[in-house]
Design a protein around this motif. Sequence first.
Motif, PDB file in Angstrom:
ATOM      1  N   ASP A 655       0.840  -1.198   0.000  1.00  0.00           N
ATOM      2  CA  ASP A 655       0.000   0.000   0.000  1.00  0.00           C
ATOM      3  C   ASP A 655       0.877   1.250   0.000  1.00  0.00           C
ATOM      4  N   ASP A 656       0.336   2.324  -0.494  1.00  0.00           N
ATOM      5  CA  ASP A 656       1.010   3.635  -0.422  1.00  0.00           C
ATOM      6  C   ASP A 656       2.444   3.547  -0.911  1.00  0.00           C
ATOM      7  N   GLU A 712      -3.631   4.789  -6.754  1.00  0.00           N
ATOM      8  CA  GLU A 712      -4.562   5.345  -5.766  1.00  0.00           C
ATOM      9  C   GLU A 712      -4.854   6.793  -6.105  1.00  0.00           C
TER      10      GLU A 712
END
Length: 757
Positions: A655-656, A712
């Motif tokens: 993630d991220d 994202e």
Amino acid sequence: MGGGAVPPMIAGVASLIERISGSADWSTEARAILAELGQLTGADRAYLFRLHEHGGFGLAQTCLADWARDGLAPLTGDRRNTDENLRDADPLFMSWTERRRRGEVIRGHTRDLTGYLRADFEHQRILSFLSVPIMVAGAWWGHIGLDSCFSEREWTEEEVAALRLVAASVALAVARSSSGYSRSEAVRAAIVATSLDAIVTADEAGRIVEFNPAAEAMFGLSRGEAVGLPLWDVIVPERLRADYAGTVGRRLSVDGSGPFGQRVEMPGRRQSGAEFPAEMTFSEVQVAGRRLFTAFIRDITERKAAAAALERLAYADAATGLPNRAGLTRAMASMGGASMGGASTGGAPMGGEAALCVLAVRFIDFDAIVAGLGQDFAESLAVEAARRCAGALLDGAVLARIAPNCLAVALPCGMTDPGMMADALRGCLARPFHLANRSIKLRVGLGMEVAPWHEQILDDAVMASLQAAADAVVVFDAALRASRVNRLTLESDLRTAMEVAFNVETERNVRRPGGLWVAYQPIVRLADGGLAGFEALVRWDHASRGILSPAEFIPIAEETGLIFALGRWVLEEATRQAALWTRFGLPLFVSVNVSPRQFADPDLPLALTEAITRAGLPKGALKLEITESVVAGNEEEAVAILKDVRCLGASVAIDDFGTGYSSLSYLHRLPIDVLKIDRSFVTGMRSAGNTRQIVRSVLDLSRCLGIDTVAEGVETAEDAETLREYGCRYGQGWLYGQPLLPEDATRLIGAEQARGV
Ligand code: C2E
Ligand code: MG
Ligand code: MG
């Protein structure tokens, strides 16, 4: 058996015993009994002595009754026949006393005696003698004896046996006549025999008369060896004996002002010479009219050790040996109390007023280090950091480890500049640590409060440290206090909300005021805009604050450990939801966020297995999102966990990506399926600069490694277009949809199915 067949000695003794036990007060019969006994045995004198305490002086024995043939002076009433102060009597007399205490018969001829006894016996014109102690409740009460004064003689075994029998029946009569003996003394005897405490009874002279089995075990000598010895010689170490025999002993035995009923802690001594901590209580007992005193002794070695261990557990950190939070709080209270002279106001420090300086040193990446490099490594690092801090302490400062990831220093700062302490701590932690063939920089946030001692001072410093960037110091102030109050309220509200959410049995999907629920944000294929899956994002509709972002409460859950239960619940909710959606027949996945602490939780694989099997999810339907920090540092352990996760049928997403340690180099070594490019890169692509280039390289590399990509924060059609062009497979963002209520997500899937994609 005819009466005539009974030997005269036995018949005589039987009648004596009957006489003693049959009379209401045996002592009025004493003289007649002695006369009969004397005649029966052919003795010239028969007598009965009893022990008693004598005028505050110690033990004495006095003739209670006697019978003698004509021409012999009576013993009764002769003042010489009180032998005072048995302790200091001559050696032979002493040895008789010892033997009598042990219940031994004494017999012999006066010509064989020496010293005091020889003189005394010659004065009584005794030539031969025989005496038997009267033992009441195991203690020497007195003795009964026979003298031969006109000729020297030996005593037959029959005569000795007869005397023993008479002594025994006197003992019984004494015991019975002394108040309430029969019941209470029997009970007492049973208690003494079975007690776990050592019970040692001493007479007026401080000599042991009773030594129970527990005492034998505790002190390492038998009852037979102990009886007759001075109490203090047996139970306390040599260096204390004089003291006890003198002061305590005298007070106990003589004036009764000793510590009766109180519990006294003092060292005990075993026969081997080893000392042990003991707890003793003393009580006075009246046995058969004599004042004895009893010591109840408990070996408290284990209790002491347990107390010390508890103390360590309660007040110290095991790894560093430093005080823990409770230990520091205790130290601070006394520090504050001392410097404030008890006049603490709890208010802000006034100019010159004695105050405390409390510094919290928070290890910023500790959780990530635990997750990445393992618990052992993280602990060693904390120990090393503590060692450095200890070396940097100013005089009077106390160092503590108040949480796994937090050290703290407290010092009274009347004279010292608190800033100096902070600088010293920062300075000593600045250099990298070299541990287990690794070099690692420990990033710390320092929080400080300077104030008179108050309950919150430590929490304040910690709170300030949470606000501190790496290697910076934040001083606690009112705004922070407000934010802490806010945080504490949120924490307690979160607990309540979790309890409610976890216990809902029906209508679990429904969003309710004050409740927690899981929202689902669509993730789409950039190529054709088709729905590929959802990211599960927890939501909290707070009763008074409205809907809160997880960014506000996930950190609190992380910090308090609530994240374990919360994360598990999200996992269960999301898998249950994913299972419901399988009826649409679309190959959808659900992505669930796993925080660093959750990832390091040894129970994670079990929770996963349960969630997946309960929901009956197909392979690949569940993805776990972890952040880079979890992997950084200790790939090996992370790789092992990730492999487990994949074995259980879930896939793994980073993630991220790009915001953390950003090491592209490790990507190819990790068993991961998806890379989620952080929103900041997508946002960054919209402006000039090299962000586009970075995104493009990441996407290229991922493709090479066979790793899927999700962008994202896709908010515009242009974002989507660029990303598609660069080869990004999936997108997530406002362009495709906000995080949705479960029922809205279900509707979206229905529409997708209808489109026939
Ligand atoms: P995340 O995992 O990176 O989740 C994506 C976040 O970006 C979500 O914020 C989402 O609402 C937001 N977002 C998605 N598309 C866009 C967009 O186009 N523009 C903008 N500005 N934002 C967008 P959210 O839901 O507030 O979650 C914040 C973070 O909280 C998540 O970041 C995740 O790290 C954490 N989180 C959320 N739910 C959970 C959970 O169940 N467990 C754990 N451990 N963490 C969670
Ligand atoms: Mg996420
Ligand atoms: Mg993210």
